[in-house]
Every structure is written in structure tokens, then in C-alpha cells.
Design an enzyme around this catalytic site. Structure first.
Site, PDB file in Angstrom:
ATOM      1  N   LYS A 198     136.439  42.758  52.927  1.00  0.00           N
ATOM      2  CA  LYS A 198     135.463  43.004  51.976  1.00  0.00           C
ATOM      3  C   LYS A 198     134.214  42.357  51.893  1.00  0.00           C
ATOM      4  CE  LYS A 198     137.538  40.771  48.015  1.00  0.00           C
ATOM      5  NZ  LYS A 198     138.593  41.169  46.974  1.00  0.00           N
TER       6      LYS A 198
ATOM      7  N   ARG B  84     142.789  39.865  35.075  1.00  0.00           N
ATOM      8  CA  ARG B  84     142.123  41.072  35.595  1.00  0.00           C
ATOM      9  C   ARG B  84     142.964  42.099  35.652  1.00  0.00           C
ATOM     10  NH1 ARG B  84     139.205  40.211  41.432  1.00  0.00           N
ATOM     11  NH2 ARG B  84     141.026  41.546  42.078  1.00  0.00           N
TER      12      ARG B  84
HETATM   13  C1  LIG Z   1     139.624  40.251  47.234  1.00  0.00           C
HETATM   14  C2  LIG Z   1     140.925  40.619  47.143  1.00  0.00           C
HETATM   15  C3  LIG Z   1     142.073  39.777  47.950  1.00  0.00           C
HETATM   16  C4  LIG Z   1     141.478  38.782  48.926  1.00  0.00           C
HETATM   17  O1  LIG Z   1     141.255  37.580  48.260  1.00  0.00           O
HETATM   18  P1  LIG Z   1     141.048  36.189  49.116  1.00  0.00           P
HETATM   19  O2  LIG Z   1     140.875  35.215  47.922  1.00  0.00           O
HETATM   20  O3  LIG Z   1     139.426  36.489  49.682  1.00  0.00           O
HETATM   21  O4  LIG Z   1     142.131  36.096  49.971  1.00  0.00           O
HETATM   22  C5  LIG Z   1     143.246  40.197  47.767  1.00  0.00           C
HETATM   23  N1  LIG Z   1     143.422  41.072  46.569  1.00  0.00           N
HETATM   24  C6  LIG Z   1     142.544  41.964  45.905  1.00  0.00           C
HETATM   25  C7  LIG Z   1     143.233  42.611  44.689  1.00  0.00           C
HETATM   26  C8  LIG Z   1     141.219  41.462  46.145  1.00  0.00           C
HETATM   27  O5  LIG Z   1     140.402  42.052  45.246  1.00  0.00           O
END
Ligand SMILES: *Cc1c(COP(=O)(O)O)cnc(C)c1O
Length: 649
Positions: free
Chosen positions: A39, A134
Site C-alpha cells: 500500500k 483501531r
Molecule cells: C498497513 C497495514 C499492515 C502493514 O503494516 P506495516 O507496519 O507496514 O507492516 C498490516 N495490516 C493492516 C491491517 C494494515 O492496514
């Protein structure tokens, strides 16, 4: 106009792949599979492919636009939707992704309905909130929630998961993830289920995993930052066996002067309403860069040269103290920075920052042999010229007969054409596997599809430069008469041939360039504009010049790709140069322009495969056709017309 003089972000795909491979293997030791999260790169297909080469089990994305970008590039790997989906996009989620994370019954119902309407089930992972506040179902509410989820026939619960250290900054521990596992077990008992996936968080879970503290049932992590920036996210320290410089942001020095370190005159607030403060370090050498807060998050940047300091920035200017820089600097030099996660996100989403994916792996460098694929090799008019000239240019030719075109030159239907191309693609694939450059000498546009099919299988990330007077973006719906050749590019992207079970799209639109187009029907235009393919029309060539166009085409096709295919339809040339074309279009490239293109490609050494058509070696065909095709062929392997030939190195 050089549109790329602005700030750039370079994306080192080889480093990203190595980081991902290191994390995949560390996780494997703990029985954990990795969802590689793209992302922060806005779903850049090149990055996704690097992660897949490294062995991630799926890709993680949080936006449908990014998922579409991945799917448009032909990435068929499983994709997980990380952000809990909005109800309004439930049908798209079901169509585009394989599994989504969820916490709302209304959304799950919409997903279920959308899946049932398509005669399918959609896989979901139920998120539980372990205190980070969250997304996630609150543990006390889980069982009533699950009772309702179980009633939805269109969704299949394949697992449960949690997300930590995002909003609340709650650190993953054996205790809180243990709670997740207990809830998994309760759900399994209550419903007699076996949940395949227990998704134990993001990069912040890596330190706990390494310390052996992850509960046994956790078998998946969703990793973004640790792969991209080589850092775990609890302490922000470099992660084991990873590098931290896969992304570099660069901007150009537009002013370099010695100035005092404290402003003169009465000071007020700066352009952003802040109250700046200054310490007097005397007169110092300062550089201004052509980037600013509009493009990047200044606080998240670290100069690659530790002896350079960032003093501040306004919307379009960044000011540096370069008095002590390790290298002498001058106006026009580019200064490099390493971004943190926020700065990386800002740079990747900024329209002003040019994204430059790179790989050092260039297959063309090791290719020293050519396989010429032609219906009847012994009867190719210029065979002896080719056989003597190619070795002088440093490549060994060999000839290979191919499945002849069916008797009727025009195929009845697009599907029949693709079936033929599928058979022909075996010959192309063989030439690639033999570590040679396939050169398809064809007679009909549909033969190109054979090259696309073979490349998609063997070199999935390939770039493509097509020289053609036509866009070939018709579909059976937009064209009445049957002429599959005019549909092949739309077909290669999967339009108009839904029933065929092939790995569409066959080409990578972001690395595909059309050069010399001068006939585009209104029906083609709409599809072409949505396609992410770059087009240089004959008007672009007139206004930009052929050199600029071919250099841009090479840059786009080779950006972040290991291999490039070149397709030459002789009708790109002006009909005066190539008589008796089936569908001549006035006003094409001159002979010299076409040669300049081929010579520039030769010098760039990106060519891994080639097709040239139509050759028209049938009774009554004009011999000049094969002659000109041969001239193009020799030129793309480095033969110069006016200068002495230079062998490929
Ligand atoms: C962005 C995201 C991740 C990845 O997080 P990092 O800290 O970049 O490894 C994993 N799970 C969810 C739900 C996310 O939104």
C-alpha cells in the site's frame, strides 16, 4: 520539455526483493506466512512482483484503486484487502480481492449478497480489537457477532486477526496475541470449525516473533514497512538481514550561496504559520532544492550524506546547510534523502514526484544468440545477409520453422486467432528457454500475441515497445468486420475474449509504449485512454522529435523491468517506403526515423525479443517488403547505415 527535472523517488526493486526474501525466510522458521503489503507504494506492480519473487504468500492492499492497478498489470496472486471495506464497494471487493479483513456485520452482509449474486463465496478474516482501538470486534461482543456472521451464506470465515501498534501504539505481546488465539479456539469449538488463518499483526510483531513469543497458532503476518524500509516499527531500528535504503528521494540544487545563518530584519511567522528560530553559526554555504512541502514530508527525510543538514522548507523550496558536505556540490547536482514511512507515503502519492523503479537485472546483457522464427526458413529472401551480418554484430543466428498461418490470412474470429497464437507461442517459449533472443518474422498481427503469451509465462514483468500505424484497440463490439489483427492489443489486455482461459492481461500496460500511431477510431480511444498504455502518435513525433520519443519509449518500457520486447509493424513506416501493405496509412515514419529508433534500441541494450511483420513472402508479394524488414532487423541489433557497425558488447 523535460518533465522529469523535478524531484524523483528511486525504488530499488532488487533491495526490496532481498528484504522481502529475508523476512519470508525468518517467518518460515516460525511457521508463519507473509502477506507482502504494497500500500505504501500505491500498488506499484513492479514492487508487487519483487515481493512475489521473494515468496510472499499474498499481497496486502488497502485501496481498491491500487488493487485495480495490480490486476491491470496481470498480477493474479491472491490479494488481501487490509482496510475494512466500505459497504458501497462490497461488489468490487468480491470481484477484485481474494480475502478481506472485516469487523462490521452490515458490511459482511453486503459482501455476502454480492458474492451470492455471483454464485460464489467471499473469504473473510474477522478482526478482533486487542486494545489498539483501531478496527476490530470488541472481545466481549465476539460470540453474538459470530452467530450473525455464520448466518451469511456468501461469506466464508477463513480466519481471525488483529492489528496492533497502529492507532493506540499498543505493543504486540504473548498476552494480547494469546487472547486472540483463545478467541480463535472458542470460535472453533462453538461452531465445529477449523480456522486456517490466524493473522497476528504487522511489522510491529516481528520482534516478538524473533524472541519466540508469538503464540503457536499465529501463522500469518502482514508486513509492509519492515520490507520496504528495513525497520521494525516498535523501536524503529534496522531489522535483521535487511537494508534501509531501498527508496531514495532526490531533488536538484537550484541555488547555492553563502549566506548568514540568521535572517536580517524583524521576523514574523513563516509561510506555514510557524515561529522559526535560528542559531547563529556565522556565514554558511546553503543550497536550495526544487522540492518542498507540496511534495514531501520534510521532517521525515534524512540526507544520505550525514554531513548535510535540512534547515527548513516552504511549499516548493527546501533549504539545506551544505557547508560541511562530504562532496563538493554545485548548482544542478541532485541531493539524495532517505524517507521514513510518512515521507515515503507522501512521495509515492505526490503527483509531482517522478517514480523510478529500478532493477540491475537486465537479461539482454547475457543474450548472445538469436532464434529467427519463420514459416519457411530456407526461403527467406535475405537469409544469407542475415546469417553473415548478425555474427559481425556479436550475435549468433539460428533458424527455426514455425506453425504456418492458416490458409485464410484473416481469421474468422478473435478466439480462433488466439488459439493459433497459443500454438505458436510454444516456439517462442522454446527460443526463450534456450537463452536466445526470439525474432518472430510474421505475416499477421495476431502472431504477436504468440510472443506476448510466451513472455507472460517466462518473463512476466516484461516491457513492450510497439511500432504501428494502428492502435489495434478494437474489440469485437467496436468493430463490425472481422479483423482480429486490429483487436490484438485490446485482446492482450483481456478485452473481448472473456471466455478464453488465459493469463490476461498478457502485457504490462505501465511498461507498454505505442510509437507512430496515426489511426485511432473513437471506439478505440476510450479503451486506450483507460489502459495505462503510453502512446506517442505521429503528431507527438512531429512536435517532440523522434529522438526524444524513442528515448522516452525506452525509458518507460525498461523502467523496473528485466526484459523488453520490441514489436515492429512495417506499416509504421510511410507507405512510400513499404509498398503493398494491406492497410496503408499515409504520413508514417521516414526510413531514417525508423532506423534511428532501431539504432537507439540497439545502443540501449534492452532487447530480449522481437517481432517484425508483415513479411509477406507469398507469391506476388513485393520483395521490397522483406528487404526493408531485414534492414530494420539488422539495425535493431546494431548495424549502422552510415557508420561502421559496432558489435553488441
Ligand atoms: C498497513 C497495514 C499492515 C502493514 O503494516 P506495516 O507496519 O507496514 O507492516 C498490516 N495490516 C493492516 C491491517 C494494515 O492496514
Amino acid at each position: 520539455m523535460n518533465l522529469h527535472s523535478g524531484p524523483t523517488i528511486e525504488i530499488d526493486l532488487d533491495k526490496i526483493e532481498r528484504n522481502a526474501a529475508a523476512i519470508v525466510s525468518q517467518c518460515a522458521e516460525h511457521g508463519i506466512s507473509v502477506v507482502g503489503v504494497t500500500k505504501v507504494t500505491c500498488g506499484m506492480p513492479h514492487v508487487a512482483r519483487a515481493l512475489l519473487r521473494a515468496g510472499v504468500s499474498a499481497l496486502g492492499e488497502s485501496r481498491l484503486e491500487n488493487v485495480m492497478r495490480l490486476r491491470d498489470a496481470g498480477i493474479t496472486a491472491p490479494i488481501m484487502m487490509l482496510r475494512i471495506p466500505p459497504i458501497s464497494s462490497a461488489p468490487d471487493v468480491v470481484d477484485l480481492v481474494d480475502v478481506s479483513l472485516n469487523s462490521e456485520i452490515k458490511v459482511l452482509r453486503a459482501l455476502s449478497d454480492a458474492a451470492l449474486a455471483r454464485g460464489r463465496q467471499h473469504d473473510v478474516i474477522i478482526m478482533v480489537d486487542l486494545g489498539d482501538l483501531r478496527e476490530g470486534v470488541w472481545p466481549d461482543d465476539l460470540m453474538p457477532f459470530m452467530d450473525r456472521v455464520r448466518e451469511l451464506e456468501g461469506v466464508r470465515v477463513i480466519g481471525m486477526g488483529a492489528n496492533l501498534s497502529c492507532y493506540g501504539g499498543v505493543v504486540p505481546t504473548t498476552e494480547n496475541l494469546g487472547l486472540l488465539v483463545r478467541m480463535v479456539e472458542e470460535v472453533e469449538q462453538r461452531y465445529g470449525l477449523n480456522l486456517q488463518v490466524v493473522s497476528g499483526g504487522n511489522s510491529s510483531s516481528l520482534p516478538l516473533m524473533r524472541a519466540g513469543g508469538l503464540p503457536k497458532r499465529v501463522n500469518q503476518l502482514r508486513i509492509g514497512e519492515a520490507i520496504m524500509l528495513g525497520r521494525e516499527t516498535i523501536h524503529g531500528t534496522p531489522w535483521h538481514d535487511t537494508v534501509q535504503d531501498a527508496f531514495t528521494i532526490r531533488a536538484e540544487i537550484i541555488e547555492l550561496k553563502r549566506k548568514p545563518s540568521v535572517p536580517l530584519g524583524v521576523t514574523t511567522r513563516d509561510a506555514f504559520g510557524g515561529q522559526p528560530s535560528f542559531s547563529d553559526r556565522g556565514v554558511r554555504l546553503r543550497a536550495i532544492l526544487n522540492t518542498g512541502r507540496e511534495d514531501v514530508l520534510i521532517d521525515g527525510l534524512r540526507p544520505l550524506d550525514p554531513r548535510i543538514a535540512i534547515l527548513g522548507a516552504s511549499s516548493d523550496h527546501m533549504i539545506l546547510d551544505v557547508e560541511d558536505s562530504s562532496e563538493p556540490l554545485s548548482v544542478g547536482d541532485r541531493v539524495a534523502f532517505l524517507p521514513d514511512y510518512g515521507a515515503l507515503l507522501a512521495a509515492m502519492t505526490s503527483a509531482y514526484i517522478h517514480k523510478v523503479p529500478r532493477t540491475a537485472r537486465r537479461l539482454a546483457r547475457d543474450l548472445k544468440r538469436v532464434t529467427l522464427l519463420y514459416e519457411a526458413p530456407e526461403s527467406f529472401p535475405q537469409r544469407s545477409e542475415i546469417d553473415t551480418t548478425l555474427p559481425e554484430l556479436g550475435v549468433e543466428p539460428r533458424w527455426q520453422p514455425i506453425v504456418p498461418l492458416p490458409v485464410a490470412v484473416e481469421f474468422d474470429t478473435l478466439a480462433a486467432s488466439i488459439e493459433y497464437a497459443l500454438a505458436l507461442s510454444e516456439s517462442v517459449a522454446e527460443a526463450i528457454r534456450a537463452n536466445t533472443i526470439p525474432v518472430l518474422l510474421g505475416d499477421n498481427d495476431v502472431q504477436r500475441v504468440a510472443a506476448f503469451l510466451a513472455l507472460r509465462r517466462l518473463r512476466p514483468d516484461y516491457g513492450l515497445i510497439i511500432f504501428d500505424a494502428h492502435a489495434n484497440f478494437h474489440t469485437p463490439a467496436s468493430r463490425e468486420e472481422s479483423c482480429p489483427g486490429r483487436m490484438i492489443l485490446a485482446a492482450a489486455l483481456g478485452h473481448g475474449i472473456e471466455r478464453l482461459n488465459l493469463p490476461f492481461p498478457l502485457i504490462n500496460p505501465e511498461n507498454t509504449v505505442l510509437v507512430g500511431v496515426r489511426q485511432v477510431a473513437p471506439e478505440e480511444r476510450a479503451l486506450l485512454e483507460r489502459s495505462r498504455v503510453t502512446v506517442f502518435t505521429i503528431e507527438d513525433i512531429d512536435s517532440l522529435g523522434i529522438r526524444e520519443v524513442i528515448e522516452s519509449a525506452i525509458r518507460i518500457a525498461s523502467m523496473g523491468t528485466m526484459a523488453t520486447h520490441v514489436s515492429v509493424d512495417m506499416d509504421v513506416l510511410d507507405p512510400e517506403q513499404v509498398p503493398k501493405l494491406r492497410m496503408p496509412v499515409e504520413g508514417g515514419l521516414t526510413y531514417r526515423e525508423a532506423h534511428l529508433c532501431m539504432e537507439t534500441i540497439a545502443r540501449s541494450r534492452i532487447l530480449c525479443s522481437l517481432d517484425i511483420l508483415p513479411i509477406q513472402n507469398r507469391p506476388g508479394a513485393d520483395p521490397r517488403m522483406a528487404h526493408t524488414a531485414t534492414a530494420m532487423l539488422l539495425s535493431v541489433f546494431g548495424k549502422r547505415i552510415f557508420r561502421r557497425s559496432q558489435p553488441r558488447l
